[in-house]
Design a protein around this motif. Structure first.
Motif, PDB file in Angstrom:
ATOM      1  N   PHE A  81      46.559  -8.416  52.148  1.00  0.00           N
ATOM      2  CA  PHE A  81      45.252  -8.054  52.688  1.00  0.00           C
ATOM      3  C   PHE A  81      44.247  -7.525  51.666  1.00  0.00           C
ATOM      4  N   VAL A  82      44.694  -7.050  50.503  1.00  0.00           N
ATOM      5  CA  VAL A  82      43.794  -6.376  49.576  1.00  0.00           C
ATOM      6  C   VAL A  82      43.583  -7.147  48.280  1.00  0.00           C
ATOM      7  N   LYS A  83      44.650  -7.579  47.635  1.00  0.00           N
ATOM      8  CA  LYS A  83      44.574  -8.172  46.294  1.00  0.00           C
ATOM      9  C   LYS A  83      44.025  -9.593  46.359  1.00  0.00           C
ATOM     10  N   VAL A  84      42.771  -9.751  45.949  1.00  0.00           N
ATOM     11  CA  VAL A  84      42.112 -11.055  45.922  1.00  0.00           C
ATOM     12  C   VAL A  84      42.287 -11.649  44.528  1.00  0.00           C
ATOM     13  N   ASP A  85      42.837 -12.868  44.458  1.00  0.00           N
ATOM     14  CA  ASP A  85      43.008 -13.555  43.168  1.00  0.00           C
ATOM     15  C   ASP A  85      41.709 -14.191  42.706  1.00  0.00           C
ATOM     16  N   HIS A  86      41.030 -14.874  43.607  1.00  0.00           N
ATOM     17  CA  HIS A  86      39.726 -15.423  43.240  1.00  0.00           C
ATOM     18  C   HIS A  86      38.827 -15.583  44.458  1.00  0.00           C
ATOM     19  N   GLU A  87      37.539 -15.505  44.164  1.00  0.00           N
ATOM     20  CA  GLU A  87      36.499 -15.655  45.170  1.00  0.00           C
ATOM     21  C   GLU A  87      35.655 -16.858  44.770  1.00  0.00           C
ATOM     22  N   SER A  88      35.285 -17.662  45.733  1.00  0.00           N
ATOM     23  CA  SER A  88      34.458 -18.816  45.394  1.00  0.00           C
ATOM     24  C   SER A  88      33.210 -18.860  46.266  1.00  0.00           C
ATOM     25  N   LEU A  89      32.152 -19.353  45.671  1.00  0.00           N
ATOM     26  CA  LEU A  89      30.868 -19.528  46.337  1.00  0.00           C
ATOM     27  C   LEU A  89      30.483 -20.983  46.145  1.00  0.00           C
ATOM     28  N   LEU A  90      30.405 -21.721  47.239  1.00  0.00           N
ATOM     29  CA  LEU A  90      30.016 -23.125  47.205  1.00  0.00           C
ATOM     30  C   LEU A  90      28.631 -23.220  47.828  1.00  0.00           C
ATOM     31  N   VAL A  91      27.669 -23.665  47.033  1.00  0.00           N
ATOM     32  CA  VAL A  91      26.292 -23.788  47.503  1.00  0.00           C
ATOM     33  C   VAL A  91      25.980 -25.268  47.651  1.00  0.00           C
ATOM     34  N   VAL A  92      25.744 -25.701  48.894  1.00  0.00           N
ATOM     35  CA  VAL A  92      25.371 -27.079  49.179  1.00  0.00           C
ATOM     36  C   VAL A  92      23.949 -27.040  49.716  1.00  0.00           C
ATOM     37  N   GLY A  93      23.028 -27.609  48.948  1.00  0.00           N
ATOM     38  CA  GLY A  93      21.604 -27.490  49.226  1.00  0.00           C
ATOM     39  C   GLY A  93      21.173 -27.821  50.637  1.00  0.00           C
ATOM     40  N   SER A  94      21.673 -28.886  51.212  1.00  0.00           N
ATOM     41  CA  SER A  94      21.209 -29.296  52.528  1.00  0.00           C
ATOM     42  C   SER A  94      21.977 -28.649  53.678  1.00  0.00           C
ATOM     43  N   LEU A  95      23.145 -28.089  53.395  1.00  0.00           N
ATOM     44  CA  LEU A  95      23.994 -27.548  54.468  1.00  0.00           C
ATOM     45  C   LEU A  95      24.029 -26.028  54.527  1.00  0.00           C
ATOM     46  N   GLY A  96      24.365 -25.403  53.419  1.00  0.00           N
ATOM     47  CA  GLY A  96      24.478 -23.951  53.418  1.00  0.00           C
ATOM     48  C   GLY A  96      25.379 -23.441  52.321  1.00  0.00           C
ATOM     49  N   ILE A  97      25.952 -22.278  52.570  1.00  0.00           N
ATOM     50  CA  ILE A  97      26.776 -21.590  51.576  1.00  0.00           C
ATOM     51  C   ILE A  97      28.141 -21.306  52.191  1.00  0.00           C
ATOM     52  N   GLN A  98      29.179 -21.601  51.430  1.00  0.00           N
ATOM     53  CA  GLN A  98      30.538 -21.286  51.863  1.00  0.00           C
ATOM     54  C   GLN A  98      31.126 -20.266  50.900  1.00  0.00           C
ATOM     55  N   VAL A  99      31.631 -19.166  51.442  1.00  0.00           N
ATOM     56  CA  VAL A  99      32.249 -18.105  50.649  1.00  0.00           C
ATOM     57  C   VAL A  99      33.735 -18.081  51.004  1.00  0.00           C
ATOM     58  N   SER A 100      34.598 -18.176  49.982  1.00  0.00           N
ATOM     59  CA  SER A 100      36.049 -18.183  50.214  1.00  0.00           C
ATOM     60  C   SER A 100      36.722 -17.109  49.379  1.00  0.00           C
ATOM     61  N   TYR A 101      37.742 -16.504  49.969  1.00  0.00           N
ATOM     62  CA  TYR A 101      38.559 -15.508  49.288  1.00  0.00           C
ATOM     63  C   TYR A 101      40.002 -15.987  49.302  1.00  0.00           C
ATOM     64  N   SER A 102      40.653 -16.008  48.146  1.00  0.00           N
ATOM     65  CA  SER A 102      42.072 -16.367  48.057  1.00  0.00           C
ATOM     66  C   SER A 102      42.851 -15.131  47.642  1.00  0.00           C
ATOM     67  N   TYR A 103      43.792 -14.734  48.485  1.00  0.00           N
ATOM     68  CA  TYR A 103      44.566 -13.528  48.248  1.00  0.00           C
ATOM     69  C   TYR A 103      45.830 -13.844  47.468  1.00  0.00           C
ATOM     70  N   ALA A 104      46.454 -12.821  46.906  1.00  0.00           N
ATOM     71  CA  ALA A 104      47.656 -12.994  46.082  1.00  0.00           C
ATOM     72  C   ALA A 104      48.812 -13.587  46.874  1.00  0.00           C
ATOM     73  N   SER A 105      48.829 -13.396  48.176  1.00  0.00           N
ATOM     74  CA  SER A 105      49.908 -13.926  49.011  1.00  0.00           C
ATOM     75  C   SER A 105      49.721 -15.407  49.327  1.00  0.00           C
ATOM     76  N   GLY A 106      48.549 -15.955  48.988  1.00  0.00           N
ATOM     77  CA  GLY A 106      48.252 -17.342  49.315  1.00  0.00           C
ATOM     78  C   GLY A 106      47.326 -17.478  50.504  1.00  0.00           C
ATOM     79  N   ARG A 107      47.079 -16.387  51.212  1.00  0.00           N
ATOM     80  CA  ARG A 107      46.182 -16.401  52.367  1.00  0.00           C
ATOM     81  C   ARG A 107      44.753 -16.637  51.901  1.00  0.00           C
ATOM     82  N   GLU A 108      43.995 -17.412  52.656  1.00  0.00           N
ATOM     83  CA  GLU A 108      42.601 -17.678  52.331  1.00  0.00           C
ATOM     84  C   GLU A 108      41.725 -17.406  53.533  1.00  0.00           C
TER      85      GLU A 108
END
Length: 181
Positions: A81-108
Protein backbone atom coordinates in the motif's frame (compact mmCIF):
# COMPACT_ATOMS: atom_id res chain seq x y z
CA UNK A 1 13.42 6.98 -24.93
CA UNK A 2 15.72 9.07 -22.79
CA UNK A 3 16.32 8.56 -19.12
CA UNK A 4 17.82 11.18 -16.82
CA UNK A 5 18.73 10.97 -13.17
CA UNK A 6 17.24 13.59 -10.88
CA UNK A 7 16.74 13.82 -7.12
CA UNK A 8 13.67 14.02 -4.92
CA UNK A 9 13.06 16.66 -2.25
CA UNK A 10 15.19 14.66 0.20
CA UNK A 11 18.16 14.40 -2.19
CA UNK A 12 17.64 10.72 -3.06
CA UNK A 13 18.19 9.68 -6.68
CA UNK A 14 15.14 9.18 -8.89
CA UNK A 15 14.99 8.70 -12.63
CA UNK A 16 12.76 10.34 -15.22
CA UNK A 17 12.04 8.37 -18.37
CA UNK A 18 10.41 10.44 -21.13
CA UNK A 19 8.80 8.56 -24.00
CA UNK A 20 7.42 10.31 -27.08
CA UNK A 21 4.69 8.15 -28.58
CA UNK A 22 3.68 10.91 -31.02
CA UNK A 23 3.56 14.69 -31.11
CA UNK A 24 0.24 14.54 -29.19
CA UNK A 25 1.17 11.73 -26.80
CA UNK A 26 4.00 11.65 -24.26
CA UNK A 27 4.64 9.48 -21.24
CA UNK A 28 6.71 10.39 -18.19
CA UNK A 29 7.80 7.69 -15.75
CA UNK A 30 9.42 8.65 -12.45
CA UNK A 31 11.12 5.69 -10.77
CA UNK A 32 12.51 5.47 -7.26
CA UNK A 33 15.11 2.97 -6.00
CA UNK A 34 13.93 -0.43 -4.80
CA UNK A 35 13.60 -1.23 -1.10
CA UNK A 36 17.05 -1.70 0.45
CA UNK A 37 17.63 -5.20 1.79
CA UNK A 38 19.90 -3.86 4.56
CA UNK A 39 17.35 -1.26 5.64
CA UNK A 40 14.65 -3.94 5.93
CA UNK A 41 17.03 -6.20 7.86
CA UNK A 42 17.99 -3.42 10.27
CA UNK A 43 14.34 -2.58 11.03
CA UNK A 44 13.47 -6.25 11.46
CA UNK A 45 16.44 -6.91 13.75
CA UNK A 46 15.67 -3.83 15.82
CA UNK A 47 12.05 -4.88 16.43
CA UNK A 48 13.04 -8.45 17.21
CA UNK A 49 15.85 -7.40 19.59
CA UNK A 50 13.45 -5.15 21.49
CA UNK A 51 10.93 -8.01 21.63
CA UNK A 52 13.63 -10.39 22.85
CA UNK A 53 14.60 -7.88 25.55
CA UNK A 54 11.00 -7.71 26.74
CA UNK A 55 10.76 -11.51 26.58
CA UNK A 56 13.94 -11.83 28.64
CA UNK A 57 12.38 -9.88 31.51
CA UNK A 58 8.78 -11.11 31.24
CA UNK A 59 9.38 -14.69 30.00
CA UNK A 60 6.21 -14.38 27.92
CA UNK A 61 6.52 -16.10 24.53
CA UNK A 62 3.55 -14.18 23.18
CA UNK A 63 5.81 -11.11 22.99
CA UNK A 64 8.12 -12.86 20.50
CA UNK A 65 5.23 -14.24 18.48
CA UNK A 66 3.57 -10.83 18.27
CA UNK A 67 6.84 -9.15 17.27
CA UNK A 68 7.27 -11.59 14.38
CA UNK A 69 3.65 -11.22 13.26
CA UNK A 70 3.66 -7.42 13.54
CA UNK A 71 6.93 -7.16 11.60
CA UNK A 72 5.77 -9.45 8.80
CA UNK A 73 2.36 -7.82 8.58
CA UNK A 74 3.93 -4.36 8.61
CA UNK A 75 6.32 -5.25 5.78
CA UNK A 76 3.53 -6.76 3.68
CA UNK A 77 1.27 -3.72 4.19
CA UNK A 78 4.12 -1.30 3.46
CA UNK A 79 5.07 -3.06 0.23
CA UNK A 80 1.45 -3.41 -0.94
CA UNK A 81 0.00 0.00 0.00
CA UNK A 82 2.85 2.48 0.59
CA UNK A 83 6.05 1.71 -1.37
CA UNK A 84 5.60 3.03 -4.91
CA UNK A 85 8.24 1.81 -7.40
CA UNK A 86 7.28 4.16 -10.19
CA UNK A 87 4.66 6.70 -11.15
CA UNK A 88 3.71 7.43 -14.72
CA UNK A 89 1.93 10.31 -16.40
CA UNK A 90 0.57 9.67 -19.89
CA UNK A 91 -0.60 12.81 -21.67
CA UNK A 92 -2.74 12.20 -24.76
CA UNK A 93 -3.65 15.51 -26.36
CA UNK A 94 -7.11 14.65 -27.64
CA UNK A 95 -8.22 12.37 -24.79
CA UNK A 96 -6.76 13.37 -21.45
CA UNK A 97 -4.25 12.42 -18.80
CA UNK A 98 -3.67 9.02 -17.25
CA UNK A 99 -1.82 8.78 -13.93
CA UNK A 100 -0.56 5.33 -12.83
CA UNK A 101 1.14 4.13 -9.67
CA UNK A 102 3.03 0.82 -9.53
CA UNK A 103 3.66 -0.51 -6.04
CA UNK A 104 6.50 -2.78 -4.89
CA UNK A 105 4.07 -5.69 -4.55
CA UNK A 106 3.09 -5.43 -8.22
CA UNK A 107 -0.24 -3.74 -7.53
CA UNK A 108 -1.12 -0.89 -9.89
CA UNK A 109 -3.64 1.91 -9.65
CA UNK A 110 -4.65 4.09 -12.58
CA UNK A 111 -6.66 7.30 -12.78
CA UNK A 112 -7.84 8.96 -15.97
CA UNK A 113 -8.82 12.61 -16.33
CA UNK A 114 -10.67 13.66 -19.47
CA UNK A 115 -9.23 16.59 -21.42
CA UNK A 116 -12.59 18.39 -21.24
CA UNK A 117 -12.26 18.51 -17.43
CA UNK A 118 -8.69 19.87 -17.42
CA UNK A 119 -8.22 23.60 -17.07
CA UNK A 120 -4.40 23.57 -16.94
CA UNK A 121 -1.31 21.80 -15.66
CA UNK A 122 0.81 23.94 -13.34
CA UNK A 123 3.74 23.78 -10.98
CA UNK A 124 2.54 24.74 -7.53
CA UNK A 125 4.49 25.40 -4.37
CA UNK A 126 3.73 24.34 -0.83
CA UNK A 127 5.25 24.67 2.59
CA UNK A 128 6.32 21.23 3.77
CA UNK A 129 7.73 21.04 7.29
CA UNK A 130 10.37 23.82 7.28
CA UNK A 131 10.91 24.20 3.53
CA UNK A 132 9.15 25.12 0.33
CA UNK A 133 8.58 22.31 -2.15
CA UNK A 134 7.22 22.31 -5.69
CA UNK A 135 4.79 19.84 -7.19
CA UNK A 136 3.10 19.36 -10.52
CA UNK A 137 -0.68 19.41 -10.47
CA UNK A 138 -3.68 19.33 -12.75
CA UNK A 139 -6.29 22.04 -12.30
CA UNK A 140 -9.80 20.75 -12.96
CA UNK A 141 -12.56 22.98 -14.35
CA UNK A 142 -15.57 23.75 -12.24
CA UNK A 143 -18.61 22.33 -14.12
CA UNK A 144 -20.79 25.30 -13.15
CA UNK A 145 -18.16 27.95 -13.98
CA UNK A 146 -15.56 26.87 -16.59
CA UNK A 147 -13.29 29.81 -15.76
CA UNK A 148 -12.99 28.66 -12.13
CA UNK A 149 -11.00 25.76 -10.68
CA UNK A 150 -13.01 23.08 -8.88
CA UNK A 151 -10.11 20.99 -7.59
CA UNK A 152 -6.39 20.34 -7.80
CA UNK A 153 -4.95 16.88 -8.55
CA UNK A 154 -1.30 16.59 -7.48
CA UNK A 155 0.99 14.42 -9.61
CA UNK A 156 4.08 12.41 -8.57
CA UNK A 157 2.99 12.46 -4.91
CA UNK A 158 5.14 9.52 -3.88
CA UNK A 159 8.41 10.31 -5.66
CA UNK A 160 8.31 14.06 -4.93
CA UNK A 161 10.76 15.18 -7.67
CA UNK A 162 12.60 18.48 -7.42
CA UNK A 163 11.82 21.55 -9.52
CA UNK A 164 14.27 20.78 -12.37
CA UNK A 165 12.49 17.48 -13.05
CA UNK A 166 9.05 19.04 -12.78
CA UNK A 167 9.96 21.82 -15.23
CA UNK A 168 10.92 19.26 -17.87
CA UNK A 169 7.58 17.45 -17.50
CA UNK A 170 5.66 20.73 -17.31
CA UNK A 171 7.11 22.10 -20.56
CA UNK A 172 6.27 18.92 -22.45
CA UNK A 173 2.73 18.87 -21.05
CA UNK A 174 2.20 22.51 -22.01
CA UNK A 175 3.41 21.73 -25.54
CA UNK A 176 0.73 19.08 -25.92
CA UNK A 177 -1.99 21.19 -24.29
CA UNK A 178 -1.21 24.16 -26.56
CA UNK A 179 -1.53 21.96 -29.68
CA UNK A 180 -4.97 20.80 -28.54
CA UNK A 181 -6.49 24.19 -27.79
Amino acid sequence: MEEEVFTDIDGKAISLDCQDHSSFCKEFIVSVPKVSFWKVMSYTCSVWLIAYGIFFFTENTAVLSMAILVTLLGMILHIHFVKVDHESLLVVGSLGIQVSYSYASGRETTTFIEMSKIKDIVINEAIYMHRIIYYLCVLLKDPSDPSAVSSVVPLFQSSKPRLNCLVKVYKSCQEILSKCS
